[in-house]
Design a protein around this motif. Structure first.
Motif, PDB file in Angstrom:
ATOM      1  N   LEU A 119       6.443   2.033  -0.820  1.00 34.45           N
ATOM      2  CA  LEU A 119       5.980   1.933  -2.208  1.00 34.45           C
ATOM      3  C   LEU A 119       6.801   2.818  -3.149  1.00 34.45           C
ATOM      4  O   LEU A 119       7.363   2.316  -4.137  1.00 34.45           O
ATOM      5  CB  LEU A 119       4.480   2.243  -2.269  1.00 34.45           C
ATOM      6  CG  LEU A 119       3.833   2.198  -3.645  1.00 34.45           C
ATOM      7  CD1 LEU A 119       4.061   0.885  -4.343  1.00 34.45           C
ATOM      8  CD2 LEU A 119       2.335   2.472  -3.526  1.00 34.45           C
ATOM      9  N   THR A 179       0.830  -1.191   0.000  1.00 33.73           N
ATOM     10  CA  THR A 179       0.000   0.000   0.000  1.00 33.73           C
ATOM     11  C   THR A 179       0.871   1.249   0.000  1.00 33.73           C
ATOM     12  O   THR A 179       2.092   1.149  -0.091  1.00 33.73           O
ATOM     13  CB  THR A 179      -0.971   0.011   1.202  1.00 33.73           C
ATOM     14  OG1 THR A 179      -1.920   1.060   1.015  1.00 33.73           O
ATOM     15  CG2 THR A 179      -0.233   0.235   2.519  1.00 33.73           C
ATOM     16  N   THR A 180       0.209   2.382   0.122  1.00 36.39           N
ATOM     17  CA  THR A 180       0.899   3.649  -0.114  1.00 36.39           C
ATOM     18  C   THR A 180       1.663   4.129   1.107  1.00 36.39           C
ATOM     19  O   THR A 180       1.537   5.276   1.510  1.00 36.39           O
ATOM     20  CB  THR A 180      -0.129   4.707  -0.534  1.00 36.39           C
ATOM     21  OG1 THR A 180      -1.181   4.707   0.439  1.00 36.39           O
ATOM     22  CG2 THR A 180      -0.692   4.410  -1.879  1.00 36.39           C
ATOM     23  N   THR A 181       2.432   3.251   1.712  1.00 39.65           N
ATOM     24  CA  THR A 181       3.358   3.697   2.747  1.00 39.65           C
ATOM     25  C   THR A 181       4.651   4.119   2.046  1.00 39.65           C
ATOM     26  O   THR A 181       4.761   4.032   0.825  1.00 39.65           O
ATOM     27  CB  THR A 181       3.670   2.565   3.734  1.00 39.65           C
ATOM     28  OG1 THR A 181       4.195   1.470   2.983  1.00 39.65           O
ATOM     29  CG2 THR A 181       2.427   2.103   4.463  1.00 39.65           C
ATOM     30  N   TRP A 225       1.063   9.210  -4.353  1.00 36.09           N
ATOM     31  CA  TRP A 225       2.267   8.651  -3.739  1.00 36.09           C
ATOM     32  C   TRP A 225       3.431   8.560  -4.714  1.00 36.09           C
ATOM     33  O   TRP A 225       4.554   8.260  -4.314  1.00 36.09           O
ATOM     34  CB  TRP A 225       1.979   7.245  -3.209  1.00 36.09           C
ATOM     35  CG  TRP A 225       1.566   6.265  -4.275  1.00 36.09           C
ATOM     36  CD1 TRP A 225       0.290   5.974  -4.647  1.00 36.09           C
ATOM     37  CD2 TRP A 225       2.417   5.510  -5.135  1.00 36.09           C
ATOM     38  NE1 TRP A 225       0.293   5.069  -5.679  1.00 36.09           N
ATOM     39  CE2 TRP A 225       1.590   4.765  -6.002  1.00 36.09           C
ATOM     40  CE3 TRP A 225       3.804   5.383  -5.264  1.00 36.09           C
ATOM     41  CZ2 TRP A 225       2.099   3.911  -6.977  1.00 36.09           C
ATOM     42  CZ3 TRP A 225       4.305   4.530  -6.233  1.00 36.09           C
ATOM     43  CH2 TRP A 225       3.455   3.803  -7.086  1.00 36.09           C
ATOM     44  N   GLU A 226       3.150   8.781  -6.014  1.00 40.96           N
ATOM     45  CA  GLU A 226       4.161   8.461  -7.020  1.00 40.96           C
ATOM     46  C   GLU A 226       5.342   9.418  -6.983  1.00 40.96           C
ATOM     47  O   GLU A 226       5.162  10.617  -6.792  1.00 40.96           O
ATOM     48  CB  GLU A 226       3.530   8.501  -8.410  1.00 40.96           C
ATOM     49  CG  GLU A 226       2.570   7.346  -8.619  1.00 40.96           C
ATOM     50  CD  GLU A 226       1.490   7.685  -9.614  1.00 40.96           C
ATOM     51  OE1 GLU A 226       1.633   8.696 -10.328  1.00 40.96           O
ATOM     52  OE2 GLU A 226       0.504   6.952  -9.655  1.00 40.96           O
ATOM     53  N   ILE A 243      -2.502   0.438  -4.198  1.00 43.43           N
ATOM     54  CA  ILE A 243      -1.450   1.357  -4.690  1.00 43.43           C
ATOM     55  C   ILE A 243      -2.027   2.337  -5.719  1.00 43.43           C
ATOM     56  O   ILE A 243      -1.312   2.939  -6.502  1.00 43.43           O
ATOM     57  CB  ILE A 243      -0.239   0.603  -5.291  1.00 43.43           C
ATOM     58  CG1 ILE A 243      -0.609  -0.158  -6.572  1.00 43.43           C
ATOM     59  CG2 ILE A 243       0.368  -0.331  -4.275  1.00 43.43           C
ATOM     60  CD1 ILE A 243       0.612  -0.635  -7.355  1.00 43.43           C
ATOM     61  N   SER A 251       7.946   7.301 -12.619  1.00 49.01           N
ATOM     62  CA  SER A 251       6.512   7.009 -12.544  1.00 49.01           C
ATOM     63  C   SER A 251       5.985   6.674 -13.931  1.00 49.01           C
ATOM     64  O   SER A 251       5.257   7.455 -14.538  1.00 49.01           O
ATOM     65  CB  SER A 251       5.772   8.200 -11.968  1.00 49.01           C
ATOM     66  OG  SER A 251       6.046   8.314 -10.618  1.00 49.01           O
ATOM     67  N   THR A 299      -7.954   7.767  -4.279  1.00 48.32           N
ATOM     68  CA  THR A 299      -7.990   6.435  -4.884  1.00 48.32           C
ATOM     69  C   THR A 299      -9.396   6.147  -5.407  1.00 48.32           C
ATOM     70  O   THR A 299     -10.365   6.810  -5.016  1.00 48.32           O
ATOM     71  CB  THR A 299      -7.641   5.326  -3.862  1.00 48.32           C
ATOM     72  OG1 THR A 299      -8.791   5.096  -3.040  1.00 48.32           O
ATOM     73  CG2 THR A 299      -6.456   5.692  -3.000  1.00 48.32           C
TER      74      THR A 299
END
Lengths: 395, 407
Positions: free
Chosen positions: B249, B244-246, B276-277, B271, B284, B320
């Protein structure tokens, strides 16, 4: 006031009075939280229960950290072990089969009662802390802090990944929620009583002497290792017991709850209250627990004296952190200044920072202002009970 | 005797609270106006508005609140308006429990919980103990139900997909794109990740794909860079990443790209989103997500697009695609209430929900069963991220290896 009491009562009576007050102060605070909590709505009662359970954990921390002066980041490991043991052994067997199919047989089948689970949790906490303590209790200072932090990491990763002893990264649910106000209050009182009983022992006094000056303590034959180990095991037992109270409060548990956040929040409570006195631990746990609950509730909206207000998300944590920093800056030895209940109530002096052994080594007579450790956490008694025996081996 | 440090402490505390008071929203209790004029149906939302689950919980709730306004403006549910009362859990177990108790004390008749069964569990336990229908809009495992919570769990449901669905969708995507070999990277932080990657592995091999290597880490164990290095050099046509987006990632994606691997990285809803990218376009790129809706403004469903733009206009741009699950869960709750002729009794509502068979919702048809309290076989949106820009590619069903409920 102190002088007045000194004049009226003979020394043994004053000592007994002080002893009783030191025990009754923290217990009275717990009783107040419990009585007030019992009057609250079901929703607010949850906060009171949590304050009591967290205070039990803080008292567990105090038994080792406060008495030994050695920082430990690992005590929440024993909370986690107690919590997981109590959760697994009280969850219905059917739930265990469905959600933890890989459990060892001895974990999969027996189902304990609430009381049995509390006792087993305390026992496991003690056993685990004995194993860990045998390896680590010769360490001090930063080394001890890092080593105990490693214990926390090991415990976390084992519980999070080994599905033969738990649910891995997921949650154990369907745990009987038996920790109401009575169980939380009695449990916390038991923790306080155990901590108080221990701090009256010779072993604890010797440990405190080593906290004040390890070199001097060794010089008079104190086995620091042995006395630290005793404190560590008792602390582990209390923490395991509190872990069981915690899981029976929530009705579920996952390993992520019993990790860094709980470690640092309970340590903060101990430090802010005053890490070297039982009164400080109890004060820190209850005061900061109540404050934290209030601020957390304020984020979802609360009413005080008829005024409704809502804190923006995150501001509760900022306020809590600022107050924590402020408390450390203004009262670096904690709100109680490391004094026990009666000493705080009578406005007596805080104990000498380096304790009686240092005073003795420096040639103090124990009577001069500043030498007397009034209302302290047992250092005075320590100096009385430590006897110099030539040739006695140091650890 | 008041010690000087206590006085100082008082000054500090007064200052802090004074500062805070300037930031707080002080108000009397102002009742909302409703087109529907019956007694409100109160949904207690016990979610994370601050911490780990915020990117998932908050958009779902905000979308549901917008949906509720529409429902209320059209007369509500059998004449009764829907009202949310929100409690912030900060992803903490104790706050989840006390938040649920407070929501129920404030009159909640239905409980709405955070998008992960582990974080939600204390609140779910409270909801079940009060015999309330307990709904998670977007938990994407089958843990919201009797499997995890015992017999009382029959009152708990999620409108997220069961992991077998997501695993099968990703497997089909890889085969369809001609990526016949895959390296699987599983973050053991959550069961959801383990289940999605496990289902993907099984289905991918059934479809003729080959797993080159299985790698894993746990968020927080500081091994993600080493795992990324192995994934980058594995030689597989694609990397399937279940996390996930921790912070791990972006670290993983950056490491893989920096090592010269530009092949597809594919993952589930966890994700999703561009937030988060890493900002470097060269990094990306070639990211693929199986999710519930596109958050890049190009979802094929016009109602979803309209809702997305409305949220954006209100300054609540969803992070998301899970935001559509908020209205979907609300639609499910409304359907259950209507089928039970206005009853809010948990048992009755749960009986209605468990009998859902292809009930139309914003996120697609929803089916539950006694065994599955998560959604199975729903199509997922495939979104590709290229040079920091996302685009909707297609909607993909789990196909023949996805779980099918026989109704």
């Amino acid at each position: 006031m102190a002088g007045g009491a000194r004049g009226v009562l003979p020394e043994p009576a004053r000592a007994r009075l002080r002893l009783a007050a030191e025990a009754l102060g923290p217990l009275a605070l717990i009783a107040i939280v419990a009585l007030v909590g019992a009057q609250l709505s079901t929703a607010d009662k949850t906060d009171a229960i949590n304050v009591l359970v967290i205070t039990a954990i803080v008292v567990g921390l105090y038994v080792f950290i406060g008495n030994s002066g050695v920082i430990s980041f690992g005590q929440i490991s024993f909370v986690a072990i107690g919590a997981f043991a109590a959760a697994i052994w009280t969850t219905p067997v059917g739930t265990r089969d469905a959600t933890m199919p890989d459990l060892f047989g001895f974990l999969a089948s027996p189902r304990l009662t609430n009381l049995e689970s509390l006792l087993v949790a305390a026992g496991l906490g003690a056993v685990m802390s004995l194993v860990v303590g045998l390896a680590l209790m010769r360490l001090s200072g930063l080394s001890a802090g890092i080593a105990t932090f490693a214990v926390l990491e090991i415990t976390y990763n084992v519980l999070a990944n080994w599905e033969k002893i738990g649910p891995g990264p997921t949650v154990i649910a369907n745990v009987p929620a038996t920790t109401g106000i009575p169980q939380a209050a009695i449990g916390c009182a038991i923790a306080i009583a155990a901590a108080f009983g221990y701090q009256r022992t010779r072993s604890c006094r010797l440990l405190r002497a080593s906290r004040a000056d390890a070199l001097a303590a060794r010089g008079i034959g104190v086995s620091i290792f042995r006395h630290r180990l005793i404190a560590f095991v008792l602390s582990g037992a209390i923490c395991g017991f509190a872990g069981a109270l915690y899981v029976h409060e929530l009705g579920s548990v996952s390993v992520t709850e019993l990790y860094l956040a709980l470690t640092f929040s309970t340590l903060s409570m101990l430090v802010v209250g005053g890490s070297q006195s039982l009164w400080g631990a109890t004060m820190g746990g209850t005061l900061l627990g109540v404050l934290y609950s209030f601020l957390s509730n304020a984020v979802s909206g609360t009413t005080v004296f008829g005024l409704s207000f809502t804190l923006p998300n995150g501001l509760n944590t900022i306020i809590f952190a600022v107050l924590f920093v402020g408390a450390l800056m203004l009262a670096p030895r904690g709100l109680t200044r490391n004094r026990e209940f009666l000493a705080v109530a009578l406005g007596e002096r805080a104990p000498h920072p380096r304790g009686p052994v240092a005073i003795a080594l420096a040639g103090g007579d124990g009577e001069s202002p500043g030498d007397v450790e009034t209302g302290s956490s047992g250092g005075e008694a320590a100096s009385r009970s430590v006897k110099f025996t030539p040739g006695q081996p140091s650890p | 005797m008041i010690h000087r440090s206590w006085l100082k402490m008082g000054v500090v505390m007064t200052g802090v609270f004074g500062l805070a008071l300037g930031m707080v929203d002080v108000s009397g209790a102002a009742p909302a106006s409703h087109a529907a004029n019956g007694k409100p149906i109160i949904i207690g939302a016990v979610i994370d508005e601050t911490s780990t689950m915020k990117p998932f919980d908050q958009p779902a709730l905000e979308a549901a609140e917008i949906w509720a306004k529409k429902v209320n403006s059209k007369g509500g549910v059998l004449g009764r308006p829907i009202e949310f009362k929100v409690y912030n859990t900060e992803s903490q177990a104790t706050l989840a429990k006390s938040g649920a108790e407070k929501a129920i004390a404030a009159g909640a008749q239905i409980l709405w919980v955070t998008c992960d069964a582990t974080f939600a569990a204390p609140a779910v336990e409270v909801g079940l103990s009060h015999h309330l229908l307990t709904i998670s809009p977007c938990t994407s495992t089958n843990l919201m139900g009797p499997e995890k919570f015992g017999p009382a769990g029959k009152l708990a449901f999620t409108f997220g997909n069961e992991p077998s669905t997501t695993g099968a969708v990703i497997a089909r995507l890889l085969i369809q794109k001609g990526w016949k070999t895959a390296t699987v990277v599983t973050d053991h932080l959550l069961t959801y990740f383990v289940d999605v990657c496990g289902n993907f592995t099984a289905d991918f091999e059934k479809l003729g794909g080959k797993i080159v290597s299985q790698l894993s880490y746990t968020t927080g164990d500081h091994t993600v860079s080493q795992v990324a290095s192995k994934a980058a050099s594995s030689g597989a046509a694609a990397t399937v990443l279940c996390t996930t987006t921790t912070a791990t990632l972006p670290t993983f994606v950056t490491s893989v790209r920096t090592l010269g691997n530009t092949k597809p990285i594919v993952g589930p809803w966890a994700i999703d989103g561009g937030f988060w990218e890493p900002s470097t376009p060269k990094i990306s790129t070639n990211l693929w997500v199986a999710t519930y809706a596109s958050v890049f403004g190009d979802d094929p469903n016009p109602t979803v697009r309209s809702l997305f733009h409305q949220m954006k206009a209100e300054g609540e741009t969803p992070l998301t695609g899970g935001f559509v699950l908020g209205p979907s869960a609300l639609e499910g709750i409304i359907t259950a209430i209507e089928r039970e002729k206005g009853s809010l009794t948990g048992e009755k509502l749960a009986t209605a929900v468990v009998h859902f068979r292809d009930v139309a919702t914003l996120s697609g048809p929803v089916t539950f069963s006694d065994e599955y309290h998560a959604v199975v076989s729903r199509r997922e949106r495939i979104v590709e991220i290229t040079h920091d820009k996302g685009r909707y590619v297609e909607s993909l069903s789990p196909g023949k290896y996805g779980l099918v409920l026989h109704t």
